[in-house]
Design a protein around this motif. Structure first.
Motif, short mmCIF file in Angstrom:
data_model
loop_
_atom_site.label_atom_id
_atom_site.label_comp_id
_atom_site.label_asym_id
_atom_site.label_seq_id
_atom_site.Cartn_x
_atom_site.Cartn_y
_atom_site.Cartn_z
N PHE A 159 0.72 -1.33 -0.06
CA PHE A 159 -0.01 0.01 -0.01
C PHE A 159 0.87 1.22 0.04
CE2 PHE A 159 -2.84 3.27 1.71
CZ PHE A 159 -3.66 3.18 0.90
N ASN A 160 1.82 1.31 0.91
CA ASN A 160 2.51 2.69 1.02
C ASN A 160 3.58 2.93 -0.07
OD1 ASN A 160 1.47 3.01 3.75
ND2 ASN A 160 3.28 2.08 4.53
N GLU A 161 3.97 1.57 -0.79
CA GLU A 161 4.79 1.99 -2.10
C GLU A 161 4.07 2.12 -3.08
OE1 GLU A 161 7.27 -1.93 -1.67
OE2 GLU A 161 6.80 -2.15 -3.99
N LEU A 162 2.86 2.06 -3.25
CA LEU A 162 2.21 2.05 -4.54
C LEU A 162 0.80 3.16 -4.35
CD1 LEU A 162 2.50 -1.44 -6.13
CD2 LEU A 162 3.81 0.60 -6.71
N ASN A 163 0.37 3.21 -3.27
CA ASN A 163 -0.88 4.14 -3.37
C ASN A 163 -0.87 5.21 -4.01
OD1 ASN A 163 -3.29 4.94 -2.07
ND2 ASN A 163 -2.44 5.95 -0.62
N ASP A 164 0.28 6.09 -4.14
CA ASP A 164 0.47 7.24 -4.50
C ASP A 164 0.83 7.55 -6.31
OD1 ASP A 164 2.81 6.82 -4.16
OD2 ASP A 164 3.38 8.59 -3.46
N LYS A 165 1.00 5.96 -6.78
CA LYS A 165 1.29 5.87 -8.00
C LYS A 165 0.22 5.34 -8.83
CE LYS A 165 6.36 5.47 -7.15
NZ LYS A 165 6.37 5.71 -5.44
N VAL A 166 -0.68 4.61 -8.11
CA VAL A 166 -1.95 4.24 -9.04
C VAL A 166 -3.32 4.78 -8.79
CG1 VAL A 166 -0.68 1.96 -9.03
CG2 VAL A 166 -2.69 2.45 -7.35
N ASP A 167 -4.23 4.68 -9.70
CA ASP A 167 -5.44 5.38 -9.36
C ASP A 167 -6.48 4.54 -8.75
OD1 ASP A 167 -4.78 7.52 -11.34
OD2 ASP A 167 -4.57 5.86 -12.65
N TYR A 168 -6.38 3.16 -8.58
CA TYR A 168 -7.50 2.46 -8.22
C TYR A 168 -6.80 1.19 -7.53
CZ TYR A 168 -12.40 1.48 -8.11
OH TYR A 168 -13.67 1.32 -7.69
N ILE A 169 -7.02 1.06 -6.08
CA ILE A 169 -6.63 -0.34 -5.72
C ILE A 169 -8.04 -1.46 -5.15
CG2 ILE A 169 -5.64 -1.52 -3.37
CD1 ILE A 169 -4.07 1.24 -3.45
N ILE A 170 -7.97 -2.66 -5.74
CA ILE A 170 -8.76 -3.77 -5.43
C ILE A 170 -8.10 -4.73 -4.59
CG2 ILE A 170 -10.39 -5.28 -6.66
CD1 ILE A 170 -10.18 -3.89 -9.25
N ASP A 171 -8.84 -4.60 -3.36
CA ASP A 171 -8.10 -5.56 -2.14
C ASP A 171 -9.17 -6.99 -2.25
OD1 ASP A 171 -7.17 -6.83 -0.05
OD2 ASP A 171 -7.50 -5.14 1.27
N ASP A 172 -8.23 -8.14 -2.41
CA ASP A 172 -9.07 -9.42 -2.20
C ASP A 172 -8.29 -10.17 -1.43
OD1 ASP A 172 -11.13 -11.36 -2.65
OD2 ASP A 172 -9.95 -12.51 -4.04
N GLY A 173 -7.56 -9.54 -0.42
CA GLY A 173 -6.93 -10.38 0.49
C GLY A 173 -5.54 -11.19 0.21
N GLU A 174 -5.05 -11.95 0.62
CA GLU A 174 -3.80 -12.66 0.11
C GLU A 174 -3.82 -13.62 -1.15
OE1 GLU A 174 -2.16 -14.31 3.66
OE2 GLU A 174 -0.54 -15.20 2.74
N SER A 175 -2.97 -13.65 -1.90
CA SER A 175 -2.78 -14.20 -3.30
C SER A 175 -2.67 -15.57 -2.79
CB SER A 175 -1.68 -13.74 -4.01
OG SER A 175 -1.48 -12.50 -4.27
#
Ligand code: TXA
Ligand code: MG
Length: 342
Positions: A159-175
């Protein structure tokens, strides 16, 4: 700041329409797949794909995988498909399997690193699948991580690494699988494994009798070597701390060697199987027990390593059979080839 959509424990995917609009409008969507999370963009749009390279800090000669949801999409981006290639797709799709095919003109050069081939995968994860279907175009998606870091298998890790680099985040738990897809290319009727994954050599041997593992899967790459898969050239999965990978098929030798190395340092951190945790004092991380557990856990655990500020990280290796080959391919790179086999 990206928009965050929590789809954990949900099976109504109507909400994915919004994310598919983001893809169509050249935005970046972080989304789950069965292997690892991906950073998706419109795979037929150069400007959108360039954003992926910028977000990850990825070299533009390292090509992207196009994710599809049906065979018509494959036919729109690839040509000269052989019977064997067709059979491989039918057998292993949807799933953790990527095939390199001859590309059609419609695929932008930025996707393929200027090569005349394109990597294609049909994921089995229902969210990935629906997102592609709603966007109605191939989605280019590398693993979700800054280049060089372990691939993201949980939103909280990236999250911290990519939150400001993408427009949208979809969370479905652990791969569920935890290591990226198997990448293959058929050359003169022989299936070459360029990157090992959940689909193993034995799985491929059920479809054809000619399968070869590329020498760079475990070997070190000398400077200037020409490779079939550019991703092999780059440093990967590595924590900042110094790491060493240890393997022996003799349990006692394995444990003794790991203990010996640990005793030489002030603040060792040991990553080991659950059943071997008892042999180590001090900081220890649990890799799980089966190859499936370890595959699911390795990137998550590699991402915890630096928090312990260890002066050495000692990682227990596994046999290179089956899914073990994919695990060792990632661990050898995480340790920058600092690997002891006894
Ligand atoms: O499981 C996966 O494959 C994940 C999820 C998100 O689908 N994606 C993924 O993408 O791992 P990435 O970009 O991290 O890795 C793609 C690999 C790289 O090693 C790249 O060099 C190789 O595929 N590749 C892509 N196009 C290629 C091509 N035309 N020829 C040879 N190798 C190619
Ligand atoms: Mg990657």
């Amino acid at each position: 700041m990206a928009k965050y959509l929590d789809l954990r424990n949900k099976s109504d995917y109507q909400e994915l329409k919004e994310a598919s609009e983001v893809i169509k409008n050249k935005g970046l969507v972080l989304f789950p797949t069965e292997t690892v999370y991906g950073i998706g963009a419109n795979g037929l749009d150069e400007e959108a794909c360039l954003k992926i390279f910028k977000a990850k800090g990825r070299k533009t000669d390292n090509p992207l995988i196009l994710h599809v949801s049906n065979m018509e999409m494959v036919e729109s981006i690839a040509e000269n498909i052989s019977e064997l290639e067709q059979k491989l797709m039918e057998t292993f799709w949807p799933g953790p399997f990527t095939i390199i095919l001859k590309k059609k003109k419609i695929v932008p050069n930025v996707v393929t690193g200027n090569m005349d081939t394109v990597a294609i995968r049909m994921p089995s994860h229902p969210i990935a699948n629906k997102l592609i279907e709603y966007a109605n175009l191939p989605i280019a998606a590398p693993s979700a991580n800054i280049s060089g870091k372990p691939s993201g298998t949980r939103i909280e890790d990236i999250f911290n690494e990519l939150n400001d680099k993408v427009d949208y985040i979809i969370d479905d738990g652990e791969s569920t699988i935890g290591v990226e897809s198997t990448v293959v290319r058929v050359i003169d009727g022989v299936v070459h494994i360029l990157r090992p994954g959940k689909i193993t050599k034995d799985d491929l041997l059920k479809v054809t009798d000619k399968v070869e593992v590329d020498s760079h899967v475990l070997g070190k790459l000398e400077e200037g070597t020409k490779v079939l898969s550019p991703g092999m050239k780059y440093k990967h999965y590595a924590p900042d701390s110094k790491c060493v990978l240890v393997y022996s098929d003799n349990h006692q030798k394995l444990i003794s060697k790991m203990q010996e190395i640990a005793s030489e340092y002030k603040k060792p951190l040991v990553l080991t199987r659950t059943s071997n945790m008892k042999y180590f004092k001090g900081d220890t991380l649990d890799l799980g027990e089966s190859l499936e557990d370890i595959s699911k856990n390795i990137f998550k655990e590699l991402r915890q390593v630096d928090k312990y500020e260890p002066d050495i990280v000692i990682i227990e290796g596994v046999s290179k059979e089956g899914l073990g080959l994919a695990i060792m391919n990632r661990l050898i790179r995480a340790c920058s080839h600092n690997y002891i086999e006894i």
